[in-house]
Write a protein that holds these residues in place. Structure first.
Motif, PDB file in Angstrom:
ATOM      1  N   SER A 121     -18.901  43.088  19.356  1.00 11.58           N
ATOM      2  CA  SER A 121     -19.200  41.604  19.752  1.00 11.58           C
ATOM      3  C   SER A 121     -18.052  41.053  20.601  1.00 11.58           C
ATOM      4  O   SER A 121     -16.777  41.214  20.580  1.00 11.58           O
ATOM      5  CB  SER A 121     -19.271  40.774  18.524  1.00 11.58           C
ATOM      6  OG  SER A 121     -20.436  41.170  17.922  1.00 11.58           O
TER       7      SER A 121
ATOM      8  N   GLN B  78     -23.792  39.566  17.871  1.00 11.17           N
ATOM      9  CA  GLN B  78     -24.533  39.629  16.673  1.00 11.17           C
ATOM     10  C   GLN B  78     -26.095  39.422  16.895  1.00 11.17           C
ATOM     11  O   GLN B  78     -26.386  38.214  17.151  1.00 11.17           O
ATOM     12  CB  GLN B  78     -23.830  39.077  15.501  1.00 11.17           C
ATOM     13  CG  GLN B  78     -24.304  39.415  14.012  1.00 11.17           C
ATOM     14  CD  GLN B  78     -23.582  40.592  13.833  1.00 11.17           C
ATOM     15  OE1 GLN B  78     -22.481  40.880  13.743  1.00 11.17           O
ATOM     16  NE2 GLN B  78     -24.373  41.357  12.901  1.00 11.17           N
TER      17      GLN B  78
ATOM     18  N   ASP C  47     -27.034  44.999   9.486  1.00 13.17           N
ATOM     19  CA  ASP C  47     -26.876  44.228  10.411  1.00 13.17           C
ATOM     20  C   ASP C  47     -26.787  45.053  11.868  1.00 13.17           C
ATOM     21  O   ASP C  47     -26.422  45.968  12.173  1.00 13.17           O
ATOM     22  CB  ASP C  47     -25.413  43.577  10.377  1.00 13.17           C
ATOM     23  CG  ASP C  47     -25.333  42.505   9.286  1.00 13.17           C
ATOM     24  OD1 ASP C  47     -26.410  42.088   8.850  1.00 13.17           O
ATOM     25  OD2 ASP C  47     -24.200  42.259   8.534  1.00 13.17           O
TER      26      ASP C  47
END
Length: 604
Positions: A506, A534, A544
């Motif tokens: 990220s 994200q 995730d």
């Protein structure tokens, strides 16, 4: 103009310069000489006084390497530059070889003979590169000689002086983090490595760490210099004093001691004599620097500069700045595209006129500091030269029925931009439309990708190529490179390519730029910048995921798209993208351009 269209190379100079170099090599007792395109900092873009390869060969691309012997001269370039190198050098003197397919090391394996001496400048080669060369020389019974001075410099009569551009403070409001906080992070990493000190040799890392910018390298705000970061005491930065005004000196002095560049090797020697454990990267640090530490007794820890990864993960302030910069830049692009659509069909435009207009559109923002690289402005077959640089000699008229490829970017204090658009002029063939749409499908595939943490660019690269592969097409460059925050338009360690083995995280910014190039006919590339974020939870998923936020906003030429080749999801992405383009750019446009943009962003 930030860009010059002057002819920078003359193949007629190659023969006499090569002959003079060979005579000088004979005096030095050298059988072979290595001439990389490099400087002491291992920069991608070099200041003029370091362009030795260009002086010798005429080749002006950003990646190249030459091997000179009395019997042969080889110029190695990668796939971006094979056409350019053949046009710029004297091919009766230099054989142009693909850097990836063969490479200098592989070529030396076949040509090197026992008893020969290979000369090299230890400031221009990394320790990792020299280790491989030394191993090869040993196997072949040859000698590898580090030279005290560069033989090219002895012949380069009109060599430019070293750059001394002033250094400026980069505000913490744009950087997001103050130098002291960054130094704390770096020192924590040194503790993990059990290192006493870090030697910084890459100017972009130096600029990032101390929140400064410079102007020693064209189109990239780099201050050339070095630094030693001690784990337990104050850092030392090595800058030419002529670059520092009182404001910058005060800023730097708050975080580090300041020394002149001439004291750098002495400081390294002192580290070595003290038995210091020094962290540096053998693959990114000049052999001369590593050798100085080693010979003085330092304990060397070969690991990447921790600034590189930290710099790649942008702060909230840097992300906000780059979003703002891209909207500003996108409005300038929209004004250019509207102008191009109106003017190109008249038949009076050429590559230089288009590049000049594009820079003027960016200048109208009153915030452009520089372009981020020489604009690639290629009409028809020139568009097939991946890193084509238009000159007064190669300038081509933009004609009806041809494709025009324009790859450009801007340097703003709040962000660095890089965008490519391929444009039609009047008529479009089915073949052009099909190839363009295949490239577009690859760009959309990267834009919409979702991937788990730990995924590398190499794992994503095929997404951009698969539709081209199924048609028997490909492109000979990476799909994406990292991009800095008012720093280098090419930044590591992240990349989307077959060799991109660093996990994407990220905050990293990358380009997304698949392409297709048909030599002698046309080139196609579509490029947006994207931010790793994200991603929203995938319904039914249990881990995730990461994804990409598109940062670049400018219309994609609808005349070149074959809607029948797009899936429903691809068509939806494109229509949503164009809706966002209009919403973000239209407030900053005049009425005529706004009307044009609404039409350019109409649904497919």
């Amino acid at each position: 103009m930030f860009q010059s269209f002057d002819v920078l190379s003359d193949p007629s100079t190659v023969a006499p310069r090569l002959a003079a170099l060979r005579a000088h090599m004979a005096k030095l007792g050298l059988d072979l000489l290595l001439v990389p395109r490099a400087d002491a900092y291992q920069n991608e873009y070099l200041p003029p006084d370091q362009e030795r390869l260009a002086w010798l060969t005429g080749f002006t691309g950003s990646a190249g390497y030459a091997i000179i012997s009395q019997a042969s001269a080889i110029l190695f370039v990668d796939g971006r530059y094979t056409l350019q190198a053949a046009a710029q050098t004297d091919t009766s003197r230099f054989e142009v070889v693909h850097l990836i397919d063969v490479g200098p090391l592989k070529h030396l394996q076949t040509m090197l003979q026992a008893g020969q001496t290979i000369g090299f400048d230890p400031w221009l080669h990394t320790r990792a590169g020299i280790t491989k060369l030394r191993d090869l020389a040993k196997r072949k019974g040859a000698d590898l000689a580090a030279l005290d001075s560069n033989p090219v410099d002895a012949l380069w009569d009109d060599r430019p002086p070293p750059p001394l551009a002033p250094i400026a403070v980069h505000p913490v409001a744009l950087a997001g983090t103050a130098p002291d906080a960054k130094l704390e992070e770096i020192r924590a990493e040194l503790s993990e490595r059990q290192a006493d000190a870090l030697v910084i040799t890459q100017p972009d890392n130096l600029a990032w760490l101390f929140n400064v910018r410079g102007g020693d390298v064209g189109h990239t705000p780099l201050p050339l210099g070095f630094a030693v970061i001690a784990r337990e005491s104050r850092p030392t930065v090595f800058f030419a004093p002529e670059k520092l005004d009182e404001t910058v000196r005060t800023h730097l002095s708050a975080h580090a001691d300041i020394a002149e560049p001439g004291a750098f090797l002495t400081a390294l020697t002192d580290l070595g004599r003290a038995g210091t454990a020094v962290s540096l990267s053998f693959s990114a640090t000049a052999e001369q620097i590593v050798r100085t530490l080693e010979e003085a007794g330092a304990k060397l820890i070969d690991k990447p500069d921790p600034c590189t990864l930290a710099k790649a993960k942008k702060t909230d302030a840097e992300i906000a700045g780059t979003r703002t910069a891209h909207i500003r830049d996108g409005a300038a692009i929209a004004r250019f595209l509207a102008w191009f659509e109106a003017e190109a069909p008249k038949g009076g435009l050429d590559e230089i006129a288009a590049a000049t207009k594009l820079e003027a559109c960016r200048r109208e923002t009153n915030q452009l500091k520089d372009i981020s690289f020489d604009t690639i402005s290629g009409a028809g077959p020139n568009g097939a030269i991946v890193h084509y640089r238009v000159t007064t000699d190669t300038n081509r008229r933009i004609s009806s029925g041809e494709l025009y490829l324009v790859d450009s970017g801007g340097q703003y204090t709040d962000g660095t931009t890089d965008i490519t658009r391929t444009l039609s002029v009047s008529t479009v063939t089915d073949d052009q439309r099909r190839a363009f749409t295949l490239v577009l499908k690859g760009m959309i595939a990267i834009s919409t990708a979702r991937f788990p943490k730990g995924t590398t660019g190499a794992q994503l690269d095929a997404l951009a190529r698969i539709n081209l592969w199924t048609s028997g097409f490909d492109y000979d460059h990476g799909t994406g490179h990292g991009v800095g925050s008012y720093l280098g338009v090419h930044e590591g360690p992240q990349r989307i390519s077959k060799t991109g083995h660093v996990a994407l995280e990220s905050g990293m910014i990358l380009s997304n730029e698949p392409g297709y190039y048909r030599e002698g006919a046309f080139g196609i590339r579509i490029e947006n910048l994207v931010l790793v974020t994200q991603a929203t939870q995938i319904p039914g998923g249990d881990i995730d995921m990461l994804g990409f936020e598109t940062l670049t906003f400018a219309p994609i030429d609808r005349a070149l798209i074959d809607p029948d080749l797009l899936s429903n999801d691809e068509r939806s992405w494109l229509n949503d993208y164009h809706t966002a383009v209009y919403a973000k750019l239209s407030p900053d446009l005049d009425e005529m351009t706004r009307v044009w943009l609404e039409r350019a962003c109409a649904e497919i």
